[in-house]
Design a protein around this motif. Structure first.
Motif, PDB file in Angstrom:
ATOM      1  N   ALA A 209      39.562  38.480  48.337  1.00 35.90           N
ATOM      2  CA  ALA A 209      39.604  38.985  46.895  1.00 35.90           C
ATOM      3  C   ALA A 209      40.870  39.603  46.709  1.00 35.90           C
ATOM      4  O   ALA A 209      41.753  39.301  45.582  1.00 35.90           O
ATOM      5  CB  ALA A 209      38.501  39.553  46.466  1.00 35.90           C
ATOM      6  N   PHE A 210      41.297  40.706  47.433  1.00 30.76           N
ATOM      7  CA  PHE A 210      42.362  41.569  47.144  1.00 30.76           C
ATOM      8  C   PHE A 210      43.650  40.990  47.351  1.00 30.76           C
ATOM      9  O   PHE A 210      44.591  41.079  46.411  1.00 30.76           O
ATOM     10  CB  PHE A 210      42.165  42.564  48.186  1.00 30.76           C
ATOM     11  N   SER A 211      43.784  39.859  48.183  1.00 31.02           N
ATOM     12  CA  SER A 211      44.986  39.060  48.440  1.00 31.02           C
ATOM     13  C   SER A 211      45.023  38.151  47.309  1.00 31.02           C
ATOM     14  O   SER A 211      46.586  37.857  46.797  1.00 31.02           O
ATOM     15  CB  SER A 211      44.609  38.374  49.824  1.00 31.02           C
ATOM     16  N   LEU A 212      44.200  37.416  46.882  1.00 24.75           N
ATOM     17  CA  LEU A 212      44.236  36.563  45.558  1.00 24.75           C
ATOM     18  C   LEU A 212      44.875  37.135  44.454  1.00 24.75           C
ATOM     19  O   LEU A 212      45.444  36.604  43.720  1.00 24.75           O
ATOM     20  CB  LEU A 212      42.888  35.731  45.360  1.00 24.75           C
ATOM     21  N   ILE A 213      43.857  38.556  44.151  1.00 30.69           N
ATOM     22  CA  ILE A 213      44.624  39.398  43.146  1.00 30.69           C
ATOM     23  C   ILE A 213      46.182  39.844  43.169  1.00 30.69           C
ATOM     24  O   ILE A 213      46.720  39.918  42.289  1.00 30.69           O
ATOM     25  CB  ILE A 213      43.559  40.384  42.802  1.00 30.69           C
TER      26      ILE A 213
ATOM     27  N   SER B 249      47.755  46.034  36.883  1.00 27.79           N
ATOM     28  CA  SER B 249      47.086  44.787  36.449  1.00 27.79           C
ATOM     29  C   SER B 249      46.102  44.738  37.926  1.00 27.79           C
ATOM     30  O   SER B 249      44.915  44.083  37.726  1.00 27.79           O
ATOM     31  CB  SER B 249      47.837  43.680  36.285  1.00 27.79           C
ATOM     32  N   ASN B 250      46.830  45.006  39.057  1.00 32.19           N
ATOM     33  CA  ASN B 250      45.809  44.632  40.037  1.00 32.19           C
ATOM     34  C   ASN B 250      44.984  45.609  40.368  1.00 32.19           C
ATOM     35  O   ASN B 250      43.828  45.393  40.758  1.00 32.19           O
ATOM     36  CB  ASN B 250      47.071  44.816  41.393  1.00 32.19           C
ATOM     37  N   PHE B 251      45.015  46.685  39.981  1.00 33.89           N
ATOM     38  CA  PHE B 251      44.147  47.852  40.292  1.00 33.89           C
ATOM     39  C   PHE B 251      42.824  47.428  39.311  1.00 33.89           C
ATOM     40  O   PHE B 251      41.946  47.400  39.779  1.00 33.89           O
ATOM     41  CB  PHE B 251      44.506  49.150  39.747  1.00 33.89           C
ATOM     42  N   PHE B 252      43.190  47.154  37.925  1.00 32.16           N
ATOM     43  CA  PHE B 252      42.119  46.756  36.917  1.00 32.16           C
ATOM     44  C   PHE B 252      41.242  45.654  37.427  1.00 32.16           C
ATOM     45  O   PHE B 252      40.252  45.657  37.368  1.00 32.16           O
ATOM     46  CB  PHE B 252      42.451  46.744  35.637  1.00 32.16           C
ATOM     47  N   LEU B 253      41.960  44.409  37.664  1.00 29.15           N
ATOM     48  CA  LEU B 253      41.415  43.266  38.215  1.00 29.15           C
ATOM     49  C   LEU B 253      40.705  43.603  39.752  1.00 29.15           C
ATOM     50  O   LEU B 253      39.482  43.021  39.859  1.00 29.15           O
ATOM     51  CB  LEU B 253      42.566  42.054  38.718  1.00 29.15           C
ATOM     52  N   ASN B 254      40.973  44.354  40.440  1.00 33.03           N
ATOM     53  CA  ASN B 254      40.287  44.852  41.723  1.00 33.03           C
ATOM     54  C   ASN B 254      39.023  45.526  41.409  1.00 33.03           C
ATOM     55  O   ASN B 254      37.943  45.304  41.933  1.00 33.03           O
ATOM     56  CB  ASN B 254      41.202  45.406  42.602  1.00 33.03           C
ATOM     57  N   ASN B 255      39.137  46.394  40.570  1.00 32.62           N
ATOM     58  CA  ASN B 255      38.037  47.165  40.149  1.00 32.62           C
ATOM     59  C   ASN B 255      36.831  46.481  39.201  1.00 32.62           C
ATOM     60  O   ASN B 255      35.644  46.727  39.475  1.00 32.62           O
ATOM     61  CB  ASN B 255      38.586  48.151  39.036  1.00 32.62           C
ATOM     62  N   ILE B 256      37.454  45.351  38.598  1.00 33.97           N
ATOM     63  CA  ILE B 256      36.404  44.378  37.986  1.00 33.97           C
ATOM     64  C   ILE B 256      35.682  43.364  38.666  1.00 33.97           C
ATOM     65  O   ILE B 256      34.616  43.199  38.872  1.00 33.97           O
ATOM     66  CB  ILE B 256      37.119  43.689  36.743  1.00 33.97           C
ATOM     67  N   LEU B 257      36.651  43.182  39.757  1.00 30.98           N
ATOM     68  CA  LEU B 257      36.220  41.696  40.565  1.00 30.98           C
ATOM     69  C   LEU B 257      35.827  42.114  42.019  1.00 30.98           C
ATOM     70  O   LEU B 257      34.811  41.978  42.530  1.00 30.98           O
ATOM     71  CB  LEU B 257      37.281  40.649  40.593  1.00 30.98           C
ATOM     72  N   THR B 258      37.015  42.615  42.806  1.00 36.20           N
ATOM     73  CA  THR B 258      36.799  42.921  44.143  1.00 36.20           C
ATOM     74  C   THR B 258      35.798  43.975  44.519  1.00 36.20           C
ATOM     75  O   THR B 258      34.960  43.860  45.510  1.00 36.20           O
ATOM     76  CB  THR B 258      38.089  43.275  44.730  1.00 36.20           C
ATOM     77  N   TYR B 259      35.753  45.044  43.831  1.00 42.75           N
ATOM     78  CA  TYR B 259      35.092  46.101  43.888  1.00 42.75           C
ATOM     79  C   TYR B 259      33.955  46.238  42.664  1.00 42.75           C
ATOM     80  O   TYR B 259      33.562  47.304  42.255  1.00 42.75           O
ATOM     81  CB  TYR B 259      35.676  47.458  44.198  1.00 42.75           C
ATOM     82  N   ARG B 260      33.584  45.080  42.132  1.00 46.37           N
ATOM     83  CA  ARG B 260      32.321  44.905  41.291  1.00 46.37           C
ATOM     84  C   ARG B 260      31.392  45.878  41.382  1.00 46.37           C
ATOM     85  O   ARG B 260      30.878  46.605  40.469  1.00 46.37           O
ATOM     86  CB  ARG B 260      32.159  43.647  41.104  1.00 46.37           C
ATOM     87  N   ASP B 261      30.703  46.071  42.603  1.00 49.18           N
ATOM     88  CA  ASP B 261      29.408  46.983  43.128  1.00 49.18           C
ATOM     89  C   ASP B 261      29.972  48.236  42.902  1.00 49.18           C
ATOM     90  O   ASP B 261      29.087  48.974  43.122  1.00 49.18           O
ATOM     91  CB  ASP B 261      28.965  46.266  44.432  1.00 49.18           C
TER      92      ASP B 261
END
Length: 374
Positions: free
Chosen positions: A249-253, A290-302
């Motif tokens: 997920a991190f790499s895709l973002i 943008s990477n930080f917020f996407l990772n916060n929402i998706l990669t580290y959703r939990d």
């Protein structure tokens, strides 16, 4: 020393129900299961991800009145598939069912599912909305489209002619589940597909029709982030278990960040005429953000950061990724000067930077919440 006598037989069937904010549905659910499974030795295991609406406490109240109801409250972790896995592992019954707490699954199908497993040469029985006699109830076209799209992807992965691979309502033999459990990804919201994709030989299955009901209380958990987790699970099954799913997920973002970087640089450098150095610096910061917020929402959703933690998280992310960028350039330059092919040098630098960014931000930006934290 003699063993105490058991006042009731061990369960023949365990029904596993993962929950999050389902307090208002539990009493009705327990009553329906009790009526449906009358005459059978059953238990209901409610696995709650520390719901803020008090689902676990409501479940304990029900368990105090009926010893067949059990509760597992998970602290500091979330996820439907992983909750199902923990509940399934907590049972000693030879037959295991999974269903939702929102009353959309038809509990009256449970006896037929059990009868099929006991009388036929099957590993798993699936409650299906897509075979003759089944239906999607009141779903709107958006949810129907998402379900069809996800189902088509799933069938390509498992290479089995399942009409409803996205079903969250099924019953499996306990020994079949335990043979495959160590290969499960435990990510996302569709453990059924995970089971089919996690081992050999192919599962022997049968689909029984049911009509998907309208939710009685609470809110649907189906959103775009859930679909994202499903896609990640499919990718991991294709790549194998050695690559962590969060790293995928991190790499895709990160790939999305490259596009953001180039777009911002083009707008500033070509569109507004600022210097390349300034444009590159601004584009880098925007892409990191943008990477930080996407990772916060998706990669580290939990483990999503909120409030003040969001600001400190952003600062730590930018700092870590800045060091990663330096490592990227340094490794690539060193290899290129050592007369390596420039493309391989660049790829090596990118990989080093990506691994650094992922490892450092996983430790310092998104920390595992302490027990009892919201």
């Amino acid at each position: 020393m003699s063993m105490p006598s058991t006042p009731c037989p061990p369960p023949l069937l365990s029904v596993i129900v993962p929950t999050y904010n389902e307090a208002d549905n539990l009493a009705d659910l327990v009553g329906r299961v009790e009526r449906t499974l009358s005459g059978l030795a059953w238990e209901l295991i409610i696995v709650d991800d520390d719901s803020p609406d008090g689902t676990a406490d409501r479940a304990r109240t029900l368990a105090a009145a009926d010893r067949r109801v059990r509760v597992l409250q998970r602290i500091g972790r979330r996820g439907l598939s992983s909750a199902c896995i923990e509940g399934l592992l907590a049972s000693s019954a030879p037959y295991l069912a999974v269903m939702d707490a929102d009353l959309q699954h038809d509990e009256t199908l449970l006896p037929d599912m059990l009868a099929a497993l006991r009388s036929e040469d099957l590993d798993i029985v699936i409650g299906s909305r897509y075979v003759a006699g089944g239906g999607l109830g009141g779903w709107d076209e958006r949810r129907r489209s998402m379900s069809r799209f996800a189902g088509n992807l799933g069938r390509r992965l498992i290479k089995a002619d399942i009409k409803d691979p996205m079903s969250g309502f099924f019953m499996v033999r306990a020994e079949v589940f335990r043979r495959r459990v160590r290969r499960l990804s435990g990510v996302g919201f569709k453990i059924l597909l995970d089971l089919f994709a996690s081992g050999e030989p192919p599962l022997r299955f049968r689909e029984l029709p049911y009509e998907f009901r309208v939710r009685q209380a609470g809110a649907s958990k189906l959103d775009n982030a859930v679909l994202w987790e499903y896609l990640l699970m499919l990718i991991q099954k294709l790549l194998g278990p050695l690559i962590p799913l969060r790293f995928i997920a991190f790499s895709l973002i990160g790939g999305v960040g490259v596009g953001v970087h180039l777009l911002v640089l083009w707008l500033l450098f070509k569109g507004l005429g600022v210097s390349f150095l300034v444009g590159q610096a601004v584009a880098t910061l925007v892409a990191m953000t943008s990477n930080f917020f996407l990772n916060n929402i998706l990669t580290y959703r939990d483990m999503r950061l909120r409030g003040r933690a969001l600001i400190w998280g952003w600062l730590s992310f930018v700092l870590a990724c800045s060091v990663g960028a330096l490592a990227n350039v340094g490794i690539a330059t060193y290899l290129f000067q050592a007369e390596s092919y420039w493309v391989l040098s660049a790829i090596a630098g990118i990989l080093v930077g990506a691994v650094w960014n992922y490892a450092v931000t996983a430790i310092y930006t998104w920390k595992r919440p302490k027990a009892g934290a919201a």
